[in-house]
Design a protein around this motif. Structure first.
Motif, PDB file in Angstrom:
ATOM      1  N   VAL A 285      39.275  49.498  41.973  1.00  0.00           N
ATOM      2  CA  VAL A 285      39.339  50.024  43.337  1.00  0.00           C
ATOM      3  C   VAL A 285      37.958  50.249  43.934  1.00  0.00           C
ATOM      4  O   VAL A 285      37.835  50.529  45.124  1.00  0.00           O
ATOM      5  CB  VAL A 285      40.181  51.316  43.411  1.00  0.00           C
ATOM      6  CG1 VAL A 285      41.669  50.980  43.294  1.00  0.00           C
ATOM      7  CG2 VAL A 285      39.787  52.331  42.342  1.00  0.00           C
ATOM      8  N   GLY A 286      36.915  50.118  43.104  1.00  0.00           N
ATOM      9  CA  GLY A 286      35.576  50.007  43.676  1.00  0.00           C
ATOM     10  C   GLY A 286      35.521  48.705  44.460  1.00  0.00           C
ATOM     11  O   GLY A 286      36.102  47.706  44.050  1.00  0.00           O
ATOM     12  N   VAL A 287      34.790  48.722  45.591  1.00  0.00           N
ATOM     13  CA  VAL A 287      34.867  47.597  46.528  1.00  0.00           C
ATOM     14  C   VAL A 287      33.960  46.439  46.110  1.00  0.00           C
ATOM     15  O   VAL A 287      32.773  46.646  45.842  1.00  0.00           O
ATOM     16  CB  VAL A 287      34.490  48.076  47.947  1.00  0.00           C
ATOM     17  CG1 VAL A 287      34.435  46.903  48.928  1.00  0.00           C
ATOM     18  CG2 VAL A 287      35.488  49.126  48.426  1.00  0.00           C
ATOM     19  N   TYR A 288      34.513  45.238  46.084  1.00  0.00           N
ATOM     20  CA  TYR A 288      33.743  43.995  45.947  1.00  0.00           C
ATOM     21  C   TYR A 288      33.966  43.180  47.218  1.00  0.00           C
ATOM     22  O   TYR A 288      35.050  43.246  47.811  1.00  0.00           O
ATOM     23  CB  TYR A 288      34.185  43.214  44.704  1.00  0.00           C
ATOM     24  CG  TYR A 288      33.720  43.905  43.434  1.00  0.00           C
ATOM     25  CD1 TYR A 288      32.571  43.477  42.771  1.00  0.00           C
ATOM     26  CD2 TYR A 288      34.395  45.019  42.932  1.00  0.00           C
ATOM     27  CE1 TYR A 288      32.123  44.134  41.621  1.00  0.00           C
ATOM     28  CE2 TYR A 288      33.950  45.678  41.801  1.00  0.00           C
ATOM     29  CZ  TYR A 288      32.805  45.236  41.149  1.00  0.00           C
ATOM     30  OH  TYR A 288      32.346  45.883  40.036  1.00  0.00           O
ATOM     31  N   VAL A 289      32.933  42.466  47.643  1.00  0.00           N
ATOM     32  CA  VAL A 289      32.989  41.818  48.959  1.00  0.00           C
ATOM     33  C   VAL A 289      32.666  40.332  48.844  1.00  0.00           C
ATOM     34  O   VAL A 289      31.897  39.915  47.960  1.00  0.00           O
ATOM     35  CB  VAL A 289      31.972  42.471  49.922  1.00  0.00           C
ATOM     36  CG1 VAL A 289      32.391  43.911  50.225  1.00  0.00           C
ATOM     37  CG2 VAL A 289      30.567  42.432  49.344  1.00  0.00           C
ATOM     38  N   PRO A 290      33.224  39.521  49.739  1.00  0.00           N
ATOM     39  CA  PRO A 290      32.893  38.093  49.727  1.00  0.00           C
ATOM     40  C   PRO A 290      31.470  37.826  50.208  1.00  0.00           C
ATOM     41  O   PRO A 290      30.842  36.869  49.799  1.00  0.00           O
ATOM     42  CB  PRO A 290      33.912  37.467  50.693  1.00  0.00           C
ATOM     43  CG  PRO A 290      34.961  38.499  50.907  1.00  0.00           C
ATOM     44  CD  PRO A 290      34.304  39.831  50.697  1.00  0.00           C
TER      45      PRO A 290
ATOM     46  N   ASP D 270      38.793  29.415  41.627  1.00  0.00           N
ATOM     47  CA  ASP D 270      38.522  29.515  43.061  1.00  0.00           C
ATOM     48  C   ASP D 270      39.686  28.959  43.886  1.00  0.00           C
ATOM     49  O   ASP D 270      40.059  29.529  44.920  1.00  0.00           O
ATOM     50  CB  ASP D 270      37.230  28.765  43.417  1.00  0.00           C
ATOM     51  CG  ASP D 270      35.988  29.528  43.011  1.00  0.00           C
ATOM     52  OD1 ASP D 270      36.114  30.700  42.580  1.00  0.00           O
ATOM     53  OD2 ASP D 270      34.888  28.965  43.115  1.00  0.00           O
ATOM     54  N   ASN D 271      40.254  27.847  43.436  1.00  0.00           N
ATOM     55  CA  ASN D 271      41.406  27.282  44.154  1.00  0.00           C
ATOM     56  C   ASN D 271      42.578  28.256  44.148  1.00  0.00           C
ATOM     57  O   ASN D 271      43.274  28.405  45.154  1.00  0.00           O
ATOM     58  CB  ASN D 271      41.840  25.965  43.504  1.00  0.00           C
ATOM     59  CG  ASN D 271      40.948  24.807  43.906  1.00  0.00           C
ATOM     60  OD1 ASN D 271      40.209  24.873  44.888  1.00  0.00           O
ATOM     61  ND2 ASN D 271      41.019  23.722  43.149  1.00  0.00           N
ATOM     62  N   LEU D 272      42.805  28.901  43.026  1.00  0.00           N
ATOM     63  CA  LEU D 272      43.925  29.847  42.933  1.00  0.00           C
ATOM     64  C   LEU D 272      43.712  31.036  43.866  1.00  0.00           C
ATOM     65  O   LEU D 272      44.627  31.458  44.572  1.00  0.00           O
ATOM     66  CB  LEU D 272      44.105  30.314  41.493  1.00  0.00           C
ATOM     67  CG  LEU D 272      44.816  29.297  40.596  1.00  0.00           C
ATOM     68  CD1 LEU D 272      44.587  29.614  39.124  1.00  0.00           C
ATOM     69  CD2 LEU D 272      46.322  29.279  40.895  1.00  0.00           C
ATOM     70  N   VAL D 273      42.507  31.585  43.870  1.00  0.00           N
ATOM     71  CA  VAL D 273      42.225  32.706  44.766  1.00  0.00           C
ATOM     72  C   VAL D 273      42.467  32.299  46.223  1.00  0.00           C
ATOM     73  O   VAL D 273      43.004  33.072  47.024  1.00  0.00           O
ATOM     74  CB  VAL D 273      40.771  33.201  44.567  1.00  0.00           C
ATOM     75  CG1 VAL D 273      40.349  34.151  45.682  1.00  0.00           C
ATOM     76  CG2 VAL D 273      40.629  33.872  43.207  1.00  0.00           C
ATOM     77  N   ALA D 274      42.122  31.064  46.543  1.00  0.00           N
ATOM     78  CA  ALA D 274      42.266  30.608  47.933  1.00  0.00           C
ATOM     79  C   ALA D 274      43.719  30.361  48.316  1.00  0.00           C
ATOM     80  O   ALA D 274      44.123  30.593  49.458  1.00  0.00           O
ATOM     81  CB  ALA D 274      41.455  29.328  48.140  1.00  0.00           C
ATOM     82  N   ASP D 307      35.050  33.249  42.740  1.00  0.00           N
ATOM     83  CA  ASP D 307      35.118  34.003  44.004  1.00  0.00           C
ATOM     84  C   ASP D 307      35.722  35.387  43.825  1.00  0.00           C
ATOM     85  O   ASP D 307      36.797  35.709  44.368  1.00  0.00           O
ATOM     86  CB  ASP D 307      35.961  33.224  45.030  1.00  0.00           C
ATOM     87  CG  ASP D 307      35.169  32.125  45.699  1.00  0.00           C
ATOM     88  OD1 ASP D 307      33.922  32.186  45.669  1.00  0.00           O
ATOM     89  OD2 ASP D 307      35.800  31.208  46.250  1.00  0.00           O
ATOM     90  N   TYR D 308      34.999  36.241  43.120  1.00  0.00           N
ATOM     91  CA  TYR D 308      35.548  37.541  42.794  1.00  0.00           C
ATOM     92  C   TYR D 308      35.653  38.440  44.023  1.00  0.00           C
ATOM     93  O   TYR D 308      36.602  39.224  44.155  1.00  0.00           O
ATOM     94  CB  TYR D 308      34.685  38.201  41.709  1.00  0.00           C
ATOM     95  CG  TYR D 308      35.334  39.427  41.156  1.00  0.00           C
ATOM     96  CD1 TYR D 308      36.351  39.311  40.224  1.00  0.00           C
ATOM     97  CD2 TYR D 308      34.971  40.695  41.592  1.00  0.00           C
ATOM     98  CE1 TYR D 308      36.993  40.440  39.736  1.00  0.00           C
ATOM     99  CE2 TYR D 308      35.602  41.819  41.105  1.00  0.00           C
ATOM    100  CZ  TYR D 308      36.603  41.688  40.176  1.00  0.00           C
ATOM    101  OH  TYR D 308      37.247  42.800  39.700  1.00  0.00           O
ATOM    102  N   GLY D 309      34.710  38.323  44.936  1.00  0.00           N
ATOM    103  CA  GLY D 309      34.747  39.141  46.155  1.00  0.00           C
ATOM    104  C   GLY D 309      36.003  38.882  46.982  1.00  0.00           C
ATOM    105  O   GLY D 309      36.632  39.804  47.515  1.00  0.00           O
TER     106      GLY D 309
END
Lengths: 379, 379, 379, 379
Positions: A285-290, D270-274, D307-309
């Motif tokens: 729940v700590g924020v990560y950003v793109p 990355d494809n899955l996140v998208a 793409d973790y963010g």
């Protein structure tokens, strides 16, 4: 009315702005009695988001219903209410599935689901660090509180951080008997520790380096782990016969830093993978950003090279994201009413709206003892 | 060795019987340090079951491993262990699915799944109210405890009533914030109340008419409801603005009686249906039986005409049956170790094995203050 | 507009009544394209409920949105929609928890949670066996369908019986690989069988005595069990090596009868307890009532002396009640769209509204082949 | 006996080795009737693991029980059985919790929980690409099959890939009505697609570039997406009105590559996140490793900058790791027996043990049509 307005990196001002009003049939207007400054307000304050200048800040709001639109039939003028930070329509697929944090209708921003008050990328809604707040879809969003002023500093945690900490423990699947590690003893981490015990944890480790925050963790019954005194993973393994914990909660975010203050966005994730047992689970729940406008290559922020191979090998699970406050706030309210939950313990400062500028600066400076600041517009 | 032997209705004796021994490669023998008298021992004692004369009683057992068979590789001689009352093979479909209370292989009785020590209809196994106990499939069944003698009176609740009370709250789906009504403040009901709080209940009502038991309920944080002072359903509705509770636990069984002592097997079920909200759920761990040799028409006992039409109309759910102890005992042990669970609070008497006859009689008479009796064979 | 009006036991009439209209800001009016006669309409038709004379019947409705109130923002005029039989406010505690079948705000009847269209005890709402239907809280209640007329006879099952049959399998906890017994091959039982396979059942037994219905069960892939040809419990035990089934669904209700037609309200419950394995679970969607005006002692109907002692001894679980349609109808719609669900298979008759009187009578007579009747108001 | 022995990168040999024997009281020896080559055997074959030379390979095994140790009481000589690839003790905390893939007792490798036959880092156990196989803790591990030879090519999928594919859908929380994207149409991906439909998916997209595999996906009812013909994320978004899917399954692993064959370990994540919706979930059963001896910097393999963010911003959940076969294999067996599951559809080749060297090479070369190879030791 008076309101706290964002004016650019590290600059907020208390200004006169037009009164919040009922604009749609399902709106209500709430006269704010307490509104908190949140750690994520500091992300905006520090210029590390795309928030617009002129926005009224504040998404942790509570107060008294002042006015309702003609389609509002449940909530009544005079009700004391908590306002979840999520602005949810109540009728889309995600809202009816319990995911009000990803409402499909309230945020017009391309590619973003979920709206909030006074928040970067989360729709055109002003915040509640003001005298009045417009609340869309009021019958769905507002949570009734017992009338009066009792438990005000506990109830004010229901709009965001108590449900957010709780969501961390839900995503981490914390259950009776579990051992839990919470990284970060800021307000959300402390609420996660409190929530873990409410869900039956047998032991909760809280990792931070600030002594005042670790002392609060101990007040909630947790075991403090000071990461400036040694590797927190080793400390927890030592305390658990080398076994580690069943569940982990991330309450730090992408600005994770080592004891020297240098940022290492993968640091806390790697620690969690190391300290959680095989087949265990982690709530983030700590924020990560793109993207992060505060670093040289903004788009690099979202790509974090953490120990994914070990995560898979240990068969761990991970849940993430903003909390759907409405899924938890009624139950947490009832625990406050019967005295079993006491989130207000973390409040360090209560000031009038006119002192908001100073409060933002000192909270952002992490001045000693500035754990949680409440603004009281009517004070 | 010495053992408590059933000799017929309201007659038990402490006798010399052959020592318990390893009979199969996966057996262990445990030297009993503490063994409790259970409310369901009284069903047998009172002649209301088909238990055979000559059976050693006792299914709530703990002690030290004395000997192990050649196929035992996990448990070691000298280990301090809790013995779940369920005797489970560990490899059948029900055991591997977590339903050790319905093991398909250990009970040869036609049509009955699930075995237990010293218990009517549950297989040919002697009980542990004795100096030694034979434990089949020891690696699967035994739970390790920390060495020494600490928490003995808490740990002894892990073999049956703490997990059984907990199972009531699991079947009732008790979760954070819930209001819960537990009917029956006997040992199992008290453990259900304790468990409900461990799972995050905001308020727990415990219904009984015995003042000593209601006082214990209050020690666990519950709200006592004395049904001899008025309809318990009305009392709980009054205390909840007419709303009732979210969850109910039945910890009484088919011998439910009104304040005058007359048995009404449908009484508690009807109260639960009335006091639990629509869409709420009920866990039944008080024992109901298909036949009762203690009444005129034994086969009538299983047919109970309770308010089923209202149960359906309110859309309630109900789970029943003996607890699969192994699903919960490790977690509850860990809560005892860290001091968050204190089930031993209910112990009223500790006596040597040689005083068992007197203890059975006084416990069966519900003498004032005889809440929970422990036998200490080595005392 | 024309509508089917209840006029007393076994008497309905097609009459002119005032047009349904938008009355509240959140209302919509739907022009009905298809509305089904339900088995529970027959409970009212037969005079075994307290339904008022003059009520427009019909709770299985679909059509095209004709008009919306000023607070409706999601649904639009011209949308093709399915109308769940539950009338839910969308903002009370039960609705937001997913229990729209027990809405706390829409039914003013004392002691009853949950409202429905044209239904005894479930509020003052007229039904949809008419040209137009008023739908309260339209944004929350209405489910959008693909435009056009495709799948009309499949989609019309989304308002009640497909989700209701599915709810039976949800309450019964049906999962992949399970063996399931469904009692009753009426429309709801057939939908339960269909749903059980959608959830991965390996084998589904369907018990009835009507050959046309059993033939439909076989079309859905189920194994037919004719209870007029022998004890259904024995038949299923024989087919499962004496093991029985993992899950059971009750789709008959309190009017359960033996092959001779005599009513035995405990009959199906007893069969389910006998045929479901220890630790198995049972979902009850056949209707049971607290009172039955159609029998000598109305209040006796709710007290059903079934095999509760065996139910407990086997550690079974049971869930009951009306389905919260909205929890399932979107997913079931999507399965219809991709061709994986085909509930319309059970339709036997499609007639105009003006033939409703005849259709009610023949459906109530269980005329051979009258499985499911659709009324088409615009035909 | 004859066995397939690993001799170094891209070298296996069929050799005479000592017969597998009962070594411990709980062992059984199984005469192998069918043993498959798995995609993860190729990781070892290609020299990208730390597997020891001399190890007998093969963890997808089935056969007839030839001999049992003195502590084996459930399984009998002559039983036809499937052998889960996990070697589990059945009594440790993880095994009794259903996580046989992370058994705490069977793997002596430092820091690794969970053992397997013939597998790198997973204990000293020889595999089953041989005439005989030693199975520890046989009563717990072995799954009985119907006697005879029916369904042999379906049942042989129960030891690994069918439960592994199913585990992917479990980790991804696939439920009725869901739209699902499976990346990878190798055997595990195809089993995931099959499993998704068994769990009620409305539509399943399968992404690969091999036409023979995509054709098999279509045979299971899936929608083929050829990533060599265009961005698979765009293709799926186009097919879903821009909405994407509810659930994603990763069945590729760290050797993910683009159409040109170049490896990009972050590509599929990355494809899955998208392509997965906000609040959706992802199951990862493709293998990711902490170290890869096949690349320049082995320890770099585990650090994957995906793409973790965005993953956090969308509030997605992810589960990972090796499947606990025993949790699913009984249910999947029952679906095969009743004809509702047909995993054997993917078998492309059946050869004798003596042809194993050739089969390894051609399978590793991904020769056209070499989807799944079975070895038949007795052929």
């Amino acid at each position: 009315m008076k309101a706290v307005v964002y004016q650019g990196p590290r600059t907020v001002a208390v200004q006169d702005v037009p009164d919040a009003k009922v604009q749609e049939p399902l709106d209500a207007v709430v006269r704010i009695t307490t509104t908190n400054i949140c750690g994520s307000d500091l992300h905006m304050y520090e210029g590390r988001t795309a928030v617009e200048e002129g926005k009224v800040l504040g998404h942790e709001n509570m107060g008294i219903v002042e006015e309702v639109g003609p389609g509002v039939t449940r909530v009544q003028v005079g009700d004391r209410v908590s306002v979840p930070f999520n602005i949810a329509c109540g009728t889309c697929r995600n809202c009816t599935g319990g995911w009000t944090s990803f409402c499909l209708r309230t945020n017009p921003t391309e590619g973003m689901d979920g709206a909030a008050y006074g928040y970067a990328n989360m729709g055109p809604y002003d915040g509640g660090q003001a005298e009045l707040l417009r609340v869309p879809f009021a019958d769905f969003n507002l949570l009734e509180l017992p009338p009066g002023s009792e438990h005000e500093n506990d109830f004010t945690m229901l709009s965001d951080i108590f449900p957010t900490g709780y969501h961390g423990t839900e995503l981490a699947e914390v259950g009776p008997g579990d051992r839990v590690a919470v990284f970060g003893a800021g307000p959300v981490g402390l609420m996660a520790a409190h929530s873990a015990f409410l869900r039956g944890a047998s032991q909760v480790f809280v990792v931070d380096k600030e002594r005042d925050r670790l002392a609060l963790a101990e007040q909630f019954g947790a075991t403090a782990v000071d990461f400036s005194a040694g590797d927190p993973v080793e400390q927890i393994l030592d305390a658990t016969d080398g076994i580690g914990v069943d569940r982990g909660v991330e309450a730090v975010g992408w600005q994770a830093h080592d004891p020297s203050g240098e940022e290492h966005p993968e640091l806390v994730l790697d620690n969690l993978v190391a300290v959680v047992r095989a087949a265990g689970s982690i709530g983030v729940v700590g924020v990560y950003v793109p993207e992060d406008p505060g670093v040289d290559d903004p788009s690099s922020a979202g790509k974090i090279g953490w120990d994914y191979g070990t995560f898979f090998t240990k068969g761990q699970r991970m849940g993430t994201g903003q909390a759907p406050v409405k899924r938890y706030n009624r139950q947490l309210r009832d625990l406050i009413v019967t005295g079993r939950a006491t989130p207000g313990l973390i409040v360090s400062h209560e000031v009038g709206l006119d002192q908001a500028v100073d409060a933002y600066q000192r909270f952002d400076d992490r001045e000693d003892g500035w754990t949680k600041v409440l603004l009281k517009p009517s004070a």
